[in-house]
Design an enzyme around this catalytic site. Structure first.
Site, PDB file in Angstrom:
ATOM      1  N   GLU A  92       0.846  -1.199   0.020  1.00 13.68           N
ATOM      2  CA  GLU A  92       0.033  -0.166   0.119  1.00 13.68           C
ATOM      3  C   GLU A  92       0.958   1.268   0.184  1.00 13.68           C
ATOM      4  OE1 GLU A  92      -3.780  -2.047   2.019  1.00 13.68           O
ATOM      5  OE2 GLU A  92      -3.111   0.107   2.727  1.00 13.68           O
ATOM      6  N   CYS A 105       3.486   8.488   1.508  1.00  9.66           N
ATOM      7  CA  CYS A 105       3.927   7.251   2.571  1.00  9.66           C
ATOM      8  C   CYS A 105       4.193   6.196   1.825  1.00  9.66           C
ATOM      9  CB  CYS A 105       2.745   7.186   3.622  1.00  9.66           C
ATOM     10  SG  CYS A 105       3.222   5.879   4.758  1.00  9.66           S
ATOM     11  N   CYS A 112       6.582  -7.386   6.610  1.00 10.89           N
ATOM     12  CA  CYS A 112       7.705  -7.179   7.454  1.00 10.89           C
ATOM     13  C   CYS A 112       8.182  -8.380   8.263  1.00 10.89           C
ATOM     14  CB  CYS A 112       7.244  -5.714   8.444  1.00 10.89           C
ATOM     15  SG  CYS A 112       8.656  -5.306   9.430  1.00 10.89           S
ATOM     16  N   CYS A 116       6.318  -6.766  15.278  1.00 10.70           N
ATOM     17  CA  CYS A 116       5.667  -5.893  16.275  1.00 10.70           C
ATOM     18  C   CYS A 116       4.005  -6.331  16.285  1.00 10.70           C
ATOM     19  CB  CYS A 116       5.735  -4.460  15.972  1.00 10.70           C
ATOM     20  SG  CYS A 116       7.426  -3.942  15.372  1.00 10.70           S
ATOM     21  N   CYS A 119       0.998  -4.109  14.815  1.00 12.52           N
ATOM     22  CA  CYS A 119       1.217  -3.669  13.693  1.00 12.52           C
ATOM     23  C   CYS A 119       0.669  -4.640  12.612  1.00 12.52           C
ATOM     24  CB  CYS A 119       2.705  -3.414  13.175  1.00 12.52           C
ATOM     25  SG  CYS A 119       2.958  -2.863  11.516  1.00 12.52           S
ATOM     26  N   CYS A 336      -1.435   5.869   7.800  1.00 12.23           N
ATOM     27  CA  CYS A 336      -0.048   5.755   7.232  1.00 12.23           C
ATOM     28  C   CYS A 336       0.773   4.728   8.357  1.00 12.23           C
ATOM     29  CB  CYS A 336       0.421   7.100   7.288  1.00 12.23           C
ATOM     30  SG  CYS A 336       2.287   7.079   6.570  1.00 12.23           S
TER      31      CYS A 336
HETATM   32  N1  SAH Z   1       8.938  -0.261   9.921  1.00 10.45           N
HETATM   33  C1  SAH Z   1       9.168   0.918  10.120  1.00 10.45           C
HETATM   34  C2  SAH Z   1       8.235   1.877   9.115  1.00 10.45           C
HETATM   35  C3  SAH Z   1       6.919   1.538   8.943  1.00 10.45           C
HETATM   36  S1  SAH Z   1       5.861   1.625  10.389  1.00 10.45           S
HETATM   37  C4  SAH Z   1       8.937   1.260  11.527  1.00 10.45           C
HETATM   38  O1  SAH Z   1       8.484   0.581  12.212  1.00 10.45           O
HETATM   39  O2  SAH Z   1       9.114   2.549  11.941  1.00 10.45           O
HETATM   40  C5  SAH Z   1       5.606   3.251  10.324  1.00 10.45           C
HETATM   41  C6  SAH Z   1       4.824   3.838  11.810  1.00 10.45           C
HETATM   42  O3  SAH Z   1       3.605   3.334  12.193  1.00 10.45           O
HETATM   43  C7  SAH Z   1       5.785   3.541  12.911  1.00 10.45           C
HETATM   44  O4  SAH Z   1       5.967   4.329  13.913  1.00 10.45           O
HETATM   45  C8  SAH Z   1       5.032   2.033  13.601  1.00 10.45           C
HETATM   46  O5  SAH Z   1       5.497   1.918  14.891  1.00 10.45           O
HETATM   47  C9  SAH Z   1       3.604   2.678  13.259  1.00 10.45           C
HETATM   48  N2  SAH Z   1       2.436   1.639  13.522  1.00 10.45           N
HETATM   49  C10 SAH Z   1       2.510   0.447  13.325  1.00 10.45           C
HETATM   50  N3  SAH Z   1       1.378  -0.111  13.514  1.00 10.45           N
HETATM   51  C11 SAH Z   1       0.507   0.962  14.072  1.00 10.45           C
HETATM   52  C12 SAH Z   1      -0.768   0.970  14.675  1.00 10.45           C
HETATM   53  N4  SAH Z   1      -1.632  -0.118  14.641  1.00 10.45           N
HETATM   54  N5  SAH Z   1      -1.407   2.160  15.102  1.00 10.45           N
HETATM   55  C13 SAH Z   1      -0.587   3.289  14.841  1.00 10.45           C
HETATM   56  N6  SAH Z   1       0.673   3.227  14.629  1.00 10.45           N
HETATM   57  C14 SAH Z   1       1.428   1.986  14.018  1.00 10.45           C
HETATM   58 FE1  SF4 Z   2       7.599  -3.826  10.854  1.00 13.23          FE
HETATM   59 FE2  SF4 Z   2       5.195  -2.748  11.567  1.00 13.23          FE
HETATM   60 FE3  SF4 Z   2       7.389  -3.235  13.418  1.00 13.23          FE
HETATM   61 FE4  SF4 Z   2       7.315  -1.234  11.372  1.00 13.23          FE
HETATM   62  S1  SF4 Z   2       5.946  -1.359  13.150  1.00 13.23           S
HETATM   63  S2  SF4 Z   2       8.963  -2.867  12.166  1.00 13.23           S
HETATM   64  S3  SF4 Z   2       6.246  -2.232   9.822  1.00 13.23           S
HETATM   65  S4  SF4 Z   2       5.979  -4.836  11.980  1.00 13.23           S
END
Ligand code: SAH
Ligand code: SF4
Length: 364
Positions: A92, A105, A112, A116, A119, A336
Protein backbone atom coordinates in the site's frame (compact mmCIF):
# COMPACT_ATOMS: atom_id res chain seq x y z
CA UNK A 1 5.64 -12.92 -14.34
CA UNK A 2 9.10 -12.78 -12.81
CA UNK A 3 10.70 -9.65 -11.56
CA UNK A 4 14.19 -11.05 -11.85
CA UNK A 5 13.96 -11.82 -15.57
CA UNK A 6 13.31 -8.26 -16.65
CA UNK A 7 13.87 -5.10 -14.66
CA UNK A 8 10.72 -3.04 -14.38
CA UNK A 9 10.39 0.46 -15.78
CA UNK A 10 11.73 2.43 -12.85
CA UNK A 11 14.49 -0.04 -12.05
CA UNK A 12 16.14 0.69 -15.38
CA UNK A 13 19.00 3.17 -15.08
CA UNK A 14 19.75 5.84 -17.62
CA UNK A 15 22.71 3.80 -18.88
CA UNK A 16 20.45 0.76 -19.36
CA UNK A 17 17.97 2.90 -21.26
CA UNK A 18 20.88 3.91 -23.49
CA UNK A 19 21.51 0.23 -24.24
CA UNK A 20 17.85 -0.37 -24.92
CA UNK A 21 17.81 2.53 -27.38
CA UNK A 22 21.23 1.86 -28.92
CA UNK A 23 19.83 1.81 -32.46
CA UNK A 24 18.00 5.13 -31.99
CA UNK A 25 19.39 8.66 -32.25
CA UNK A 26 21.14 9.63 -29.04
CA UNK A 27 18.72 12.36 -28.00
CA UNK A 28 15.98 9.76 -27.61
CA UNK A 29 17.39 8.66 -24.25
CA UNK A 30 17.10 12.19 -22.99
CA UNK A 31 13.57 12.52 -24.32
CA UNK A 32 12.51 9.27 -22.74
CA UNK A 33 14.16 10.08 -19.40
CA UNK A 34 12.47 13.48 -19.25
CA UNK A 35 9.21 11.92 -20.30
CA UNK A 36 9.37 9.37 -17.49
CA UNK A 37 10.67 11.58 -14.68
CA UNK A 38 9.73 15.18 -15.53
CA UNK A 39 6.48 14.65 -17.38
CA UNK A 40 5.80 11.59 -15.20
CA UNK A 41 4.32 9.95 -18.28
CA UNK A 42 4.04 6.46 -19.69
CA UNK A 43 5.98 5.81 -22.91
CA UNK A 44 2.62 5.65 -24.73
CA UNK A 45 1.97 9.30 -23.76
CA UNK A 46 5.30 10.61 -24.99
CA UNK A 47 4.21 12.00 -28.32
CA UNK A 48 7.68 13.37 -29.02
CA UNK A 49 8.70 9.74 -29.66
CA UNK A 50 7.81 7.86 -32.85
CA UNK A 51 4.74 5.69 -32.43
CA UNK A 52 6.50 2.38 -33.05
CA UNK A 53 9.12 3.22 -30.45
CA UNK A 54 6.44 4.13 -27.91
CA UNK A 55 4.79 0.77 -28.42
CA UNK A 56 8.12 -1.03 -28.10
CA UNK A 57 9.00 0.82 -24.91
CA UNK A 58 5.63 0.15 -23.36
CA UNK A 59 6.18 -3.55 -23.95
CA UNK A 60 9.84 -3.64 -22.96
CA UNK A 61 9.60 -1.41 -19.90
CA UNK A 62 6.71 -2.87 -17.96
CA UNK A 63 5.55 -1.15 -14.79
CA UNK A 64 5.82 -3.10 -11.53
CA UNK A 65 2.70 -1.85 -9.81
CA UNK A 66 -0.74 -3.01 -10.83
CA UNK A 67 -3.44 -0.85 -9.23
CA UNK A 68 -5.93 -3.03 -7.40
CA UNK A 69 -7.65 -0.19 -5.54
CA UNK A 70 -7.31 3.57 -5.62
CA UNK A 71 -9.50 5.22 -3.05
CA UNK A 72 -10.02 8.74 -1.79
CA UNK A 73 -11.16 9.23 1.82
CA UNK A 74 -14.25 11.14 2.81
CA UNK A 75 -12.34 14.39 3.38
CA UNK A 76 -10.81 14.10 -0.08
CA UNK A 77 -7.35 14.69 1.34
CA UNK A 78 -5.97 11.15 1.44
CA UNK A 79 -5.61 8.77 -1.49
CA UNK A 80 -4.82 5.16 -0.74
CA UNK A 81 -3.45 2.72 -3.27
CA UNK A 82 -3.38 -1.00 -3.03
CA UNK A 83 -0.83 -2.24 -5.56
CA UNK A 84 0.01 -5.73 -6.69
CA UNK A 85 3.66 -6.49 -7.40
CA UNK A 86 5.11 -8.93 -9.93
CA UNK A 87 4.78 -12.28 -8.17
CA UNK A 88 1.44 -11.38 -6.61
CA UNK A 89 2.21 -9.78 -3.25
CA UNK A 90 0.48 -6.55 -2.35
CA UNK A 91 1.61 -3.28 -0.89
CA UNK A 92 0.00 0.00 0.00
CA UNK A 93 0.95 3.58 -0.70
CA UNK A 94 -0.80 6.59 0.79
CA UNK A 95 -0.84 10.11 -0.63
CA UNK A 96 -1.65 12.79 1.95
CA UNK A 97 -2.72 16.25 0.84
CA UNK A 98 -2.19 18.80 3.60
CA UNK A 99 -3.10 22.46 3.09
CA UNK A 100 0.58 23.41 2.86
CA UNK A 101 2.29 20.29 1.56
CA UNK A 102 1.80 16.94 -0.12
CA UNK A 103 3.42 13.82 1.33
CA UNK A 104 3.53 10.25 0.15
CA UNK A 105 3.94 7.34 2.53
CA UNK A 106 5.72 4.50 0.71
CA UNK A 107 6.27 0.82 1.42
CA UNK A 108 9.78 -0.59 1.44
CA UNK A 109 8.93 -4.29 1.78
CA UNK A 110 5.93 -6.51 1.11
CA UNK A 111 5.17 -7.41 4.72
CA UNK A 112 7.70 -7.11 7.51
CA UNK A 113 9.78 -9.58 9.53
CA UNK A 114 10.08 -7.44 12.67
CA UNK A 115 7.02 -8.95 14.33
CA UNK A 116 5.63 -5.93 16.22
CA UNK A 117 2.35 -7.32 17.50
CA UNK A 118 0.35 -4.07 17.30
CA UNK A 119 1.15 -3.55 13.60
CA UNK A 120 -1.00 -4.97 10.81
CA UNK A 121 2.05 -5.41 8.56
CA UNK A 122 3.97 -7.18 11.32
CA UNK A 123 1.06 -9.52 11.98
CA UNK A 124 1.11 -10.63 8.34
CA UNK A 125 4.85 -11.45 8.28
CA UNK A 126 7.44 -10.89 5.59
CA UNK A 127 6.91 -11.68 1.91
CA UNK A 128 9.69 -9.99 -0.03
CA UNK A 129 11.94 -6.98 -0.49
CA UNK A 130 10.91 -4.20 -2.84
CA UNK A 131 13.41 -3.21 -5.50
CA UNK A 132 14.55 0.41 -5.76
CA UNK A 133 12.39 0.77 -8.88
CA UNK A 134 9.32 -0.55 -7.08
CA UNK A 135 9.82 2.05 -4.35
CA UNK A 136 10.48 4.78 -6.91
CA UNK A 137 7.38 3.82 -8.87
CA UNK A 138 5.22 4.48 -5.79
CA UNK A 139 6.68 7.98 -5.67
CA UNK A 140 6.12 8.51 -9.40
CA UNK A 141 2.52 7.41 -9.07
CA UNK A 142 1.98 9.76 -6.13
CA UNK A 143 3.67 12.68 -7.88
CA UNK A 144 1.50 12.09 -10.93
CA UNK A 145 -1.67 12.01 -8.86
CA UNK A 146 -0.65 15.16 -6.98
CA UNK A 147 -0.10 16.89 -10.31
CA UNK A 148 -3.53 15.79 -11.55
CA UNK A 149 -4.92 17.48 -8.43
CA UNK A 150 -2.93 20.65 -9.17
CA UNK A 151 -0.61 20.00 -6.26
CA UNK A 152 3.08 19.20 -6.07
CA UNK A 153 4.50 16.24 -4.21
CA UNK A 154 6.95 17.62 -1.63
CA UNK A 155 7.78 14.87 0.87
CA UNK A 156 8.39 11.14 0.98
CA UNK A 157 8.11 9.18 4.22
CA UNK A 158 9.13 5.53 4.53
CA UNK A 159 6.29 4.72 6.90
CA UNK A 160 4.31 2.31 4.79
CA UNK A 161 4.70 -1.44 4.89
CA UNK A 162 8.06 -2.85 5.87
CA UNK A 163 11.20 -1.90 7.72
CA UNK A 164 13.34 0.31 5.45
CA UNK A 165 16.58 -0.45 7.30
CA UNK A 166 16.00 -4.17 6.65
CA UNK A 167 16.13 -3.39 2.91
CA UNK A 168 18.92 -0.87 3.03
CA UNK A 169 20.58 -1.16 -0.36
CA UNK A 170 17.32 -0.80 -2.26
CA UNK A 171 16.03 1.96 0.00
CA UNK A 172 19.26 3.96 -0.37
CA UNK A 173 19.19 3.47 -4.15
CA UNK A 174 15.56 4.60 -4.23
CA UNK A 175 16.34 7.68 -2.12
CA UNK A 176 19.21 8.65 -4.42
CA UNK A 177 16.88 8.40 -7.39
CA UNK A 178 14.01 10.22 -5.67
CA UNK A 179 16.55 12.95 -5.17
CA UNK A 180 18.24 12.98 -8.58
CA UNK A 181 15.37 11.96 -10.86
CA UNK A 182 12.23 13.20 -9.13
CA UNK A 183 14.03 16.24 -7.70
CA UNK A 184 13.04 16.00 -4.04
CA UNK A 185 15.72 17.14 -1.59
CA UNK A 186 17.00 14.67 1.01
CA UNK A 187 15.60 16.95 3.72
CA UNK A 188 12.15 16.16 2.37
CA UNK A 189 12.67 12.42 2.77
CA UNK A 190 12.12 10.64 6.10
CA UNK A 191 13.18 7.10 6.95
CA UNK A 192 11.25 5.53 9.83
CA UNK A 193 12.86 2.61 11.63
CA UNK A 194 11.87 0.27 14.41
CA UNK A 195 15.42 0.72 15.72
CA UNK A 196 17.82 -1.34 13.61
CA UNK A 197 20.99 0.10 15.10
CA UNK A 198 23.49 -0.98 12.39
CA UNK A 199 21.28 0.73 9.79
CA UNK A 200 21.04 3.90 11.89
CA UNK A 201 24.85 3.93 12.11
CA UNK A 202 25.19 3.62 8.34
CA UNK A 203 22.58 6.34 7.87
CA UNK A 204 24.67 8.55 10.16
CA UNK A 205 27.67 8.08 7.89
CA UNK A 206 25.71 8.51 4.68
CA UNK A 207 26.32 11.91 3.11
CA UNK A 208 22.66 12.54 2.28
CA UNK A 209 20.74 14.54 4.89
CA UNK A 210 17.60 12.46 5.13
CA UNK A 211 15.40 12.74 8.23
CA UNK A 212 15.29 9.93 10.75
CA UNK A 213 12.22 8.83 12.69
CA UNK A 214 12.55 6.11 15.32
CA UNK A 215 9.48 4.13 16.36
CA UNK A 216 10.03 4.18 20.08
CA UNK A 217 6.59 3.41 21.60
CA UNK A 218 8.12 2.39 24.93
CA UNK A 219 10.82 4.01 27.04
CA UNK A 220 11.83 1.04 29.19
CA UNK A 221 13.30 -2.24 27.96
CA UNK A 222 10.73 -4.47 29.60
CA UNK A 223 7.79 -2.92 27.74
CA UNK A 224 9.73 -2.31 24.55
CA UNK A 225 10.91 -5.96 24.45
CA UNK A 226 7.29 -6.97 24.55
CA UNK A 227 5.99 -4.49 21.98
CA UNK A 228 8.90 -4.45 19.52
CA UNK A 229 10.81 -7.75 19.59
CA UNK A 230 13.85 -6.15 17.88
CA UNK A 231 14.49 -4.38 21.21
CA UNK A 232 15.86 -7.65 22.58
CA UNK A 233 18.65 -7.42 20.01
CA UNK A 234 19.15 -3.63 20.18
CA UNK A 235 17.95 -2.47 23.59
CA UNK A 236 17.21 1.14 24.45
CA UNK A 237 20.71 2.00 25.71
CA UNK A 238 22.29 0.91 22.41
CA UNK A 239 19.52 2.59 20.42
CA UNK A 240 19.87 5.89 22.29
CA UNK A 241 23.65 5.85 21.75
CA UNK A 242 23.06 5.45 18.01
CA UNK A 243 20.49 8.29 18.09
CA UNK A 244 22.94 10.53 19.98
CA UNK A 245 25.69 9.82 17.41
CA UNK A 246 23.25 10.60 14.61
CA UNK A 247 22.29 13.90 16.21
CA UNK A 248 25.90 14.93 16.76
CA UNK A 249 26.99 13.95 13.24
CA UNK A 250 24.01 15.35 11.36
CA UNK A 251 22.65 18.14 13.54
CA UNK A 252 19.27 17.17 12.12
CA UNK A 253 16.00 16.83 13.92
CA UNK A 254 15.21 13.35 15.15
CA UNK A 255 11.61 12.24 15.67
CA UNK A 256 10.30 9.56 17.96
CA UNK A 257 7.06 7.88 16.98
CA UNK A 258 4.79 6.88 19.84
CA UNK A 259 1.52 5.02 19.17
CA UNK A 260 -0.52 5.44 22.35
CA UNK A 261 -2.10 2.25 23.64
CA UNK A 262 -4.76 2.43 26.33
CA UNK A 263 -3.25 1.57 29.70
CA UNK A 264 -0.02 0.26 28.16
CA UNK A 265 2.23 3.20 27.26
CA UNK A 266 0.04 6.22 28.05
CA UNK A 267 0.57 6.44 31.80
CA UNK A 268 2.27 9.26 33.65
CA UNK A 269 5.30 7.02 34.27
CA UNK A 270 5.57 6.50 30.48
CA UNK A 271 5.60 10.25 29.89
CA UNK A 272 8.29 10.69 32.54
CA UNK A 273 10.46 7.86 31.16
CA UNK A 274 10.08 9.18 27.63
CA UNK A 275 10.99 12.70 28.72
CA UNK A 276 14.07 11.37 30.52
CA UNK A 277 15.20 9.56 27.35
CA UNK A 278 14.69 12.71 25.30
CA UNK A 279 16.64 14.77 27.81
CA UNK A 280 19.55 12.29 27.68
CA UNK A 281 20.14 13.19 24.01
CA UNK A 282 22.55 15.92 22.96
CA UNK A 283 19.90 17.69 20.83
CA UNK A 284 16.16 17.87 21.22
CA UNK A 285 14.09 15.07 19.73
CA UNK A 286 10.52 15.65 18.62
CA UNK A 287 7.80 13.20 19.68
CA UNK A 288 4.97 12.36 17.29
CA UNK A 289 1.96 10.95 19.10
CA UNK A 290 -0.74 8.92 17.41
CA UNK A 291 -3.48 6.87 19.03
CA UNK A 292 -2.95 3.20 18.15
CA UNK A 293 -5.06 2.13 15.20
CA UNK A 294 -7.00 -1.00 15.93
CA UNK A 295 -5.77 -4.06 14.04
CA UNK A 296 -7.42 -7.46 13.74
CA UNK A 297 -4.62 -9.31 15.55
CA UNK A 298 -4.13 -7.09 18.59
CA UNK A 299 -6.69 -6.89 21.37
CA UNK A 300 -5.64 -3.61 22.97
CA UNK A 301 -7.24 -0.27 22.04
CA UNK A 302 -5.79 3.09 21.20
CA UNK A 303 -5.82 5.81 23.84
CA UNK A 304 -8.91 8.05 23.58
CA UNK A 305 -8.03 11.34 21.90
CA UNK A 306 -8.65 13.48 25.00
CA UNK A 307 -6.00 11.48 26.88
CA UNK A 308 -3.68 11.67 23.88
CA UNK A 309 -3.81 15.44 24.29
CA UNK A 310 -3.21 15.12 28.03
CA UNK A 311 -0.15 12.96 27.33
CA UNK A 312 1.12 15.62 24.92
CA UNK A 313 0.58 18.35 27.52
CA UNK A 314 2.41 16.31 30.13
CA UNK A 315 5.39 15.86 27.78
CA UNK A 316 5.43 19.60 27.07
CA UNK A 317 5.40 20.23 30.83
CA UNK A 318 8.42 17.94 31.08
CA UNK A 319 10.20 19.99 28.41
CA UNK A 320 9.62 17.72 25.39
CA UNK A 321 8.18 18.93 22.09
CA UNK A 322 5.34 16.72 20.99
CA UNK A 323 2.72 16.79 18.23
CA UNK A 324 -0.48 14.82 17.94
CA UNK A 325 -0.75 13.36 14.47
CA UNK A 326 -4.09 12.76 12.87
CA UNK A 327 -4.89 9.18 12.02
CA UNK A 328 -4.95 9.81 8.32
CA UNK A 329 -7.13 7.55 6.33
CA UNK A 330 -8.55 5.44 9.13
CA UNK A 331 -11.85 5.63 7.31
CA UNK A 332 -10.31 3.93 4.31
CA UNK A 333 -8.36 1.28 6.25
CA UNK A 334 -5.17 3.07 5.48
CA UNK A 335 -3.57 4.95 8.28
CA UNK A 336 -0.02 5.65 7.33
CA UNK A 337 2.04 3.10 9.21
CA UNK A 338 -0.79 0.73 9.79
CA UNK A 339 -1.30 -0.42 6.27
CA UNK A 340 -3.48 -3.34 5.52
CA UNK A 341 -1.62 -6.47 4.62
CA UNK A 342 -2.79 -9.98 3.97
CA UNK A 343 -6.00 -11.53 2.85
CA UNK A 344 -8.60 -10.61 5.48
CA UNK A 345 -7.99 -6.90 5.28
CA UNK A 346 -7.90 -6.97 1.51
CA UNK A 347 -11.31 -8.57 1.50
CA UNK A 348 -12.64 -5.79 3.68
CA UNK A 349 -11.09 -3.23 1.37
CA UNK A 350 -12.40 -4.82 -1.77
CA UNK A 351 -15.78 -5.61 -0.26
CA UNK A 352 -16.30 -2.04 0.84
CA UNK A 353 -15.25 -0.84 -2.53
CA UNK A 354 -18.40 -2.28 -3.97
CA UNK A 355 -20.49 -0.08 -1.71
CA UNK A 356 -18.49 3.10 -1.82
CA UNK A 357 -17.62 5.53 -4.52
CA UNK A 358 -14.16 4.37 -5.52
CA UNK A 359 -12.02 4.58 -8.57
CA UNK A 360 -10.84 1.24 -9.77
CA UNK A 361 -8.17 1.40 -12.34
CA UNK A 362 -7.40 -2.19 -13.29
CA UNK A 363 -3.97 -1.49 -14.71
CA UNK A 364 -2.00 0.88 -16.84
N1 SAH B 1 8.98 -0.31 10.01
C1 SAH B 1 9.13 1.08 10.19
C2 SAH B 1 8.32 1.92 9.24
C3 SAH B 1 6.90 1.47 8.94
S1 SAH B 1 5.76 1.54 10.25
C4 SAH B 1 8.85 1.45 11.62
O1 SAH B 1 8.35 0.62 12.36
O2 SAH B 1 9.18 2.57 11.99
C5 SAH B 1 5.42 3.29 10.38
C6 SAH B 1 4.93 3.72 11.75
O3 SAH B 1 3.61 3.22 12.06
C7 SAH B 1 5.81 3.23 12.87
O4 SAH B 1 6.04 4.26 13.79
C8 SAH B 1 4.98 2.13 13.47
O5 SAH B 1 5.36 1.83 14.79
C9 SAH B 1 3.59 2.72 13.37
N2 SAH B 1 2.51 1.76 13.56
C10 SAH B 1 2.48 0.45 13.29
N3 SAH B 1 1.30 -0.10 13.64
C11 SAH B 1 0.55 0.89 14.12
C12 SAH B 1 -0.78 0.96 14.65
N4 SAH B 1 -1.54 -0.11 14.72
N5 SAH B 1 -1.23 2.16 15.07
C13 SAH B 1 -0.46 3.26 14.99
N6 SAH B 1 0.80 3.27 14.50
C14 SAH B 1 1.30 2.09 14.08
FE1 SF4 C 1 7.55 -3.79 10.76
FE2 SF4 C 1 5.24 -2.83 11.59
FE3 SF4 C 1 7.22 -3.19 13.33
FE4 SF4 C 1 7.40 -1.22 11.47
S1 SF4 C 1 5.93 -1.38 13.14
S2 SF4 C 1 8.98 -2.71 12.05
S3 SF4 C 1 6.32 -2.22 9.75
S4 SF4 C 1 6.18 -4.81 12.17
Amino acid sequence: MSNAARPTRYDVTRAQLGELLHSEPRFRVDQLWKGLYEQLGDPADLTALPKALRARLDAELPVALTTMVERVNDHGDTVKYLFELPGGSRIETVLMLYPDRVTVCVSSQAGCAMGCGFCATGQAGFTRQLSAGEILEQVVRAARKARELNRRLANVVFMGMGEPLANEANVWAAIERINSDIGLGARHITVSTVGLVPGIKRLTEWPMQVNLAVSLHAANDELRDEMLPINRRYPLGVLMDACADYLIAKGRRLSFEWALIDGVNDRDSDARELAALCRSLPLAAHVNLIPLNPTPGYPTRGTPISRVHQFRDRLEQLGVNATVRRNRGTDIDAACGQLAAGQPVQQITLGRRLHQRADHRPDE
